[in-house]
Design a protein around this motif. Structure first.
Motif, PDB file in Angstrom:
ATOM      1  N   GLY A  75       0.821  -1.214   0.000  1.00 54.77           N
ATOM      2  CA  GLY A  75       0.000   0.000   0.000  1.00 54.77           C
ATOM      3  C   GLY A  75       0.849   1.256   0.000  1.00 54.77           C
ATOM      4  N   VAL A  76       1.933   1.263  -0.792  1.00 57.74           N
ATOM      5  CA  VAL A  76       2.865   2.393  -0.779  1.00 57.74           C
ATOM      6  C   VAL A  76       2.130   3.705  -1.054  1.00 57.74           C
ATOM      7  N   ASP A  77       2.262   4.650  -0.137  1.00 54.41           N
ATOM      8  CA  ASP A  77       1.670   5.995  -0.214  1.00 54.41           C
ATOM      9  C   ASP A  77       0.156   6.018  -0.056  1.00 54.41           C
ATOM     10  N   PHE A  78      -0.465   4.881   0.214  1.00 57.93           N
ATOM     11  CA  PHE A  78      -1.906   4.873   0.461  1.00 57.93           C
ATOM     12  C   PHE A  78      -2.163   5.012   1.959  1.00 57.93           C
ATOM     13  N   HIS A  79      -3.444   5.261   2.303  1.00 58.54           N
ATOM     14  CA  HIS A  79      -3.785   5.508   3.708  1.00 58.54           C
ATOM     15  C   HIS A  79      -3.556   4.285   4.585  1.00 58.54           C
ATOM     16  N   TRP A  80      -3.495   3.091   3.988  1.00 55.04           N
ATOM     17  CA  TRP A  80      -3.323   1.877   4.795  1.00 55.04           C
ATOM     18  C   TRP A  80      -1.918   1.277   4.657  1.00 55.04           C
ATOM     19  N   GLN A  81      -0.931   2.097   4.214  1.00 57.97           N
ATOM     20  CA  GLN A  81       0.436   1.590   4.060  1.00 57.97           C
ATOM     21  C   GLN A  81       0.912   0.908   5.333  1.00 57.97           C
ATOM     22  N   THR A 310      -9.493  22.914   5.909  1.00 53.90           N
ATOM     23  CA  THR A 310      -9.439  24.337   6.221  1.00 53.90           C
ATOM     24  C   THR A 310      -8.487  24.999   5.224  1.00 53.90           C
ATOM     25  N   GLN A 311      -8.527  26.328   5.134  1.00 48.60           N
ATOM     26  CA  GLN A 311      -7.617  27.059   4.251  1.00 48.60           C
ATOM     27  C   GLN A 311      -6.166  26.741   4.580  1.00 48.60           C
ATOM     28  N   ASP A 312      -5.831  26.739   5.843  1.00 48.83           N
ATOM     29  CA  ASP A 312      -4.451  26.458   6.242  1.00 48.83           C
ATOM     30  C   ASP A 312      -4.033  25.044   5.849  1.00 48.83           C
ATOM     31  N   GLU A 313      -4.929  24.073   6.068  1.00 50.77           N
ATOM     32  CA  GLU A 313      -4.625  22.671   5.728  1.00 50.77           C
ATOM     33  C   GLU A 313      -4.395  22.514   4.231  1.00 50.77           C
ATOM     34  N   LEU A 314      -5.291  23.096   3.431  1.00 47.81           N
ATOM     35  CA  LEU A 314      -5.213  22.898   1.979  1.00 47.81           C
ATOM     36  C   LEU A 314      -4.014  23.618   1.370  1.00 47.81           C
ATOM     37  N   SER A 315      -3.776  24.858   1.764  1.00 46.84           N
ATOM     38  CA  SER A 315      -2.649  25.597   1.186  1.00 46.84           C
ATOM     39  C   SER A 315      -1.317  24.951   1.560  1.00 46.84           C
ATOM     40  N   GLU A 316      -1.199  24.463   2.810  1.00 41.99           N
ATOM     41  CA  GLU A 316       0.034  23.780   3.224  1.00 41.99           C
ATOM     42  C   GLU A 316       0.203  22.463   2.465  1.00 41.99           C
ATOM     43  N   ILE A 318      -1.068  21.499  -0.531  1.00 43.08           N
ATOM     44  CA  ILE A 318      -0.767  21.683  -1.954  1.00 43.08           C
ATOM     45  C   ILE A 318       0.666  22.187  -2.132  1.00 43.08           C
ATOM     46  N   HIS A 319       1.111  23.072  -1.252  1.00 39.12           N
ATOM     47  CA  HIS A 319       2.491  23.566  -1.315  1.00 39.12           C
ATOM     48  C   HIS A 319       3.474  22.398  -1.150  1.00 39.12           C
ATOM     49  N   ARG A 320       3.217  21.572  -0.170  1.00 39.27           N
ATOM     50  CA  ARG A 320       4.119  20.450   0.125  1.00 39.27           C
ATOM     51  C   ARG A 320       4.099  19.400  -0.981  1.00 39.27           C
ATOM     52  N   LYS A 321       2.929  19.085  -1.490  1.00 40.53           N
ATOM     53  CA  LYS A 321       2.824  18.006  -2.478  1.00 40.53           C
ATOM     54  C   LYS A 321       3.250  18.444  -3.883  1.00 40.53           C
ATOM     55  N   SER A 322       3.017  19.700  -4.223  1.00 38.54           N
ATOM     56  CA  SER A 322       3.336  20.176  -5.577  1.00 38.54           C
ATOM     57  C   SER A 322       4.695  20.860  -5.659  1.00 38.54           C
ATOM     58  N   GLU A 362      -2.315  12.570 -10.626  1.00 37.35           N
ATOM     59  CA  GLU A 362      -1.570  13.742 -10.165  1.00 37.35           C
ATOM     60  C   GLU A 362      -2.472  14.631  -9.307  1.00 37.35           C
ATOM     61  N   ILE A 363      -3.723  14.787  -9.714  1.00 34.30           N
ATOM     62  CA  ILE A 363      -4.699  15.572  -8.948  1.00 34.30           C
ATOM     63  C   ILE A 363      -4.954  14.918  -7.596  1.00 34.30           C
ATOM     64  N   ARG A 364      -5.156  13.603  -7.603  1.00 33.69           N
ATOM     65  CA  ARG A 364      -5.456  12.875  -6.363  1.00 33.69           C
ATOM     66  C   ARG A 364      -4.280  12.939  -5.388  1.00 33.69           C
ATOM     67  N   ARG A 365      -3.056  12.884  -5.909  1.00 32.88           N
ATOM     68  CA  ARG A 365      -1.871  12.936  -5.045  1.00 32.88           C
ATOM     69  C   ARG A 365      -1.644  14.334  -4.478  1.00 32.88           C
ATOM     70  N   THR A 366      -1.988  15.354  -5.253  1.00 32.69           N
ATOM     71  CA  THR A 366      -1.748  16.729  -4.807  1.00 32.69           C
ATOM     72  C   THR A 366      -2.746  17.155  -3.737  1.00 32.69           C
ATOM     73  N   LEU A 367      -3.960  16.609  -3.786  1.00 27.61           N
ATOM     74  CA  LEU A 367      -5.019  17.060  -2.883  1.00 27.61           C
ATOM     75  C   LEU A 367      -5.267  16.109  -1.716  1.00 27.61           C
ATOM     76  N   SER A 368      -4.274  15.289  -1.383  1.00 33.27           N
ATOM     77  CA  SER A 368      -4.453  14.349  -0.280  1.00 33.27           C
ATOM     78  C   SER A 368      -3.100  13.962   0.279  1.00 33.27           C
ATOM     79  N   GLU A 369      -3.073  13.575   1.549  1.00 33.89           N
ATOM     80  CA  GLU A 369      -1.845  13.053   2.144  1.00 33.89           C
ATOM     81  C   GLU A 369      -1.404  11.776   1.434  1.00 33.89           C
ATOM     82  N   THR A 370      -2.365  10.997   0.962  1.00 31.63           N
ATOM     83  CA  THR A 370      -2.045   9.768   0.233  1.00 31.63           C
ATOM     84  C   THR A 370      -2.634   9.881  -1.170  1.00 31.63           C
TER      85      THR A 370
END
Length: 437
Positions: A75-81, A310-316, A318-322, A362-370
């Motif tokens: 489950g590499v990079d998935f929520h159940w890794q 939240t705004q803080d969660e999403l902006s952080e 997307i910054h980290r993932k992209s 790419e969209i799914r990876r950018t908008l989620s921890e996994t």
């Protein structure tokens, strides 16, 4: 005719622990080995039994021999890794690379399929579902081997990424692998050796469809599958390279044949915000447990789902993932949708930057921890202050890319008494079954 062999990349590690159950032959020294073994990665070499190697190959001395690999990440990079010890049949190949020791299992295709079906789904699934899955898994695998051979002889380098100052359009496919045919994780097909308890019915499903593949009349079908299409399947080219496949097209996942035009933003929004009838629209535990292994069942809302940031969660995030600093996120704008409503191109609007990303993974990876369950979603902006939303709510449909066979939909069809040939006809329009060996 014998089934072909497939080379499966299991893991890459710096320190490997493995156990030979039964005798294995180290081909270079012709020595017979049993029991626990260790290999270390030191300065670009494999250190094994006090000697340096660039590559090691161990062949089973008998068909009953197997080997255990310790601490394989699944489950590499998935929520159940997580990590688990796994057992494999076939040969073991260790290769030194820049990143560590690559572990490759060389195995008969039919043995491989028995594991894949038990790894991808529950080994207690209905026989018709298992037979359908055996055919598509075999087809997909042999199609990838053919494609790899084709790409290896092509004059032009294969490209799966287009990037400029305004956009990044990237798709992820198995040509990421150059040392082996397929990997062992969700990137290709889940292959967890004989760790997953197989059953007599799985072995029967593989045996009764031995050598059967799907073909479009010219080549082996690149037969894709995902957990849940969300009610309508996606066309291949909206998720991967822009080359249409006649058998990977839009299908309504029900007895009905009509479907809305989900490339239209209004139609897509209506579809995603509702819960239309479909084979894969089920909450029956008996059916879901056929397709979802124990860790998959940690997720129960996948036909329709919600995620909020939240705004803080999403902006952080997307910054980290992209790797791009958008500032505060003002909007997420779907520019292009596929036939299932999945977003193919998404514009991210920030106070510092506007940029477009695609395709769906790419969209799914950018908008989620996994990974988001899918890219078929609509966006609600809440608590807007000076044009800056303080919360984003994504309402989505389906789990996975949605191309080809919908595993949950196929499980429902199997439960309703559809033969495996009818299940395959439903999801792969115009394809037919051919026995290759």
């Amino acid at each position: 005719m014998d089934a072909p062999l497939v080379n499966v990349g299991i893991m890459t590690g710096k320190a490997l622990s493995f156990v030979f159950n039964g005798e294995y032959i180290h081909t270079e020294s012709s020595s017979f080995l049993t029991g626990e073994q260790r290999a270390l990665f030191v300065n670009g070499n494999i250190v094994y039994n006090g000697k340096l190697y660039k590559e090691l190959f161990f062949e089973p001395a008998s068909p009953q021999s197997s080997f255990d690999l310790k601490a394989v990440t699944i489950g590499v990079d998935f929520h159940w890794q997580r990590q688990e010890d796994q057992r494999f049949k076939g040969a073991l190949n260790l290769v030194a690379t820049n990143d560590g020791i690559v572990v490759i299992n060389s195995i008969d295709v039919e043995e491989y399929l028995t594991s894949v079906i038990s790894s991808e789904m529950s080994a207690t699934a209905s026989k018709e579902l298992l037979k359908a899955h055996a055919v598509i898994s075999r087809s997909w695998l042999l199609a990838q081997i053919e494609k790899n051979f084709r790409l290896g002889n092509a004059s032009e380098k294969y490209e799966s990424c287009h990037r400029d100052n305004n956009q990044l359009i990237r798709w992820y496919d198995r040509e990421d692998h150059t040392m082996f045919d397929v990997c062992a994780d969700d990137h290709c097909q889940r292959y967890q050796g004989i760790t997953r308890a197989s059953t007599e019915i799985v072995q029967e499903a593989v045996h009764e469809t031995r050598g059967e593949i799907l073909t479009d009349g010219e080549s082996i079908c690149d037969a894709r599958f995902s957990k849940c299409c969300g009610g309508v399947t996606e066309q291949f080219e909206h998720c991967w390279e822009p080359v249409p496949h006649s058998y990977l097209t839009v299908v309504r996942d029900s007895k009905e044949t009509s479907y809305p035009d989900l490339t239209d933003p209004i139609e897509a929004e209506m579809w995603i915000r509702n819960s239309p009838n479909a084979f894969c629209n089920t909450t029956k535990k008996k059916i879901l447990s056929q397709v979802l292994n124990n860790y998959d069942q940690e997720t129960i809302n996948f036909y329709r789902w919600k995620v909020s940031y939240t705004q803080d969660e999403l902006s952080e995030l997307i910054h980290r993932k992209s790797g791009i600093d958008f500032g505060e996120i003002q909007d997420l704008v779907p520019l292009k949708r596929g036939t299932s409503g999945r977003i193919e191109e998404l514009q991210i609007v920030g106070t510092r930057r506007i940029y477009t990303i695609g395709k769906e993974l790419e969209i799914r990876r950018t908008l989620s921890e996994t990974h988001l369950y899918s890219s078929a979603f609509v966006v609600d902006k809440e608590d807007i202050r000076v044009r800056i939303p303080q919360r984003f709510v994504l309402t989505g449909a389906g789990w996975g890319h949605g191309v080809g066979l919908c595993q949950i939909g196929a499980a429902v069809m199997g439960e309703k008494g559809y033969a495996y040939t009818k299940i395959l006809e439903h999801y792969f329009r115009g394809a037919f079954i051919e026995k290759r060996y």
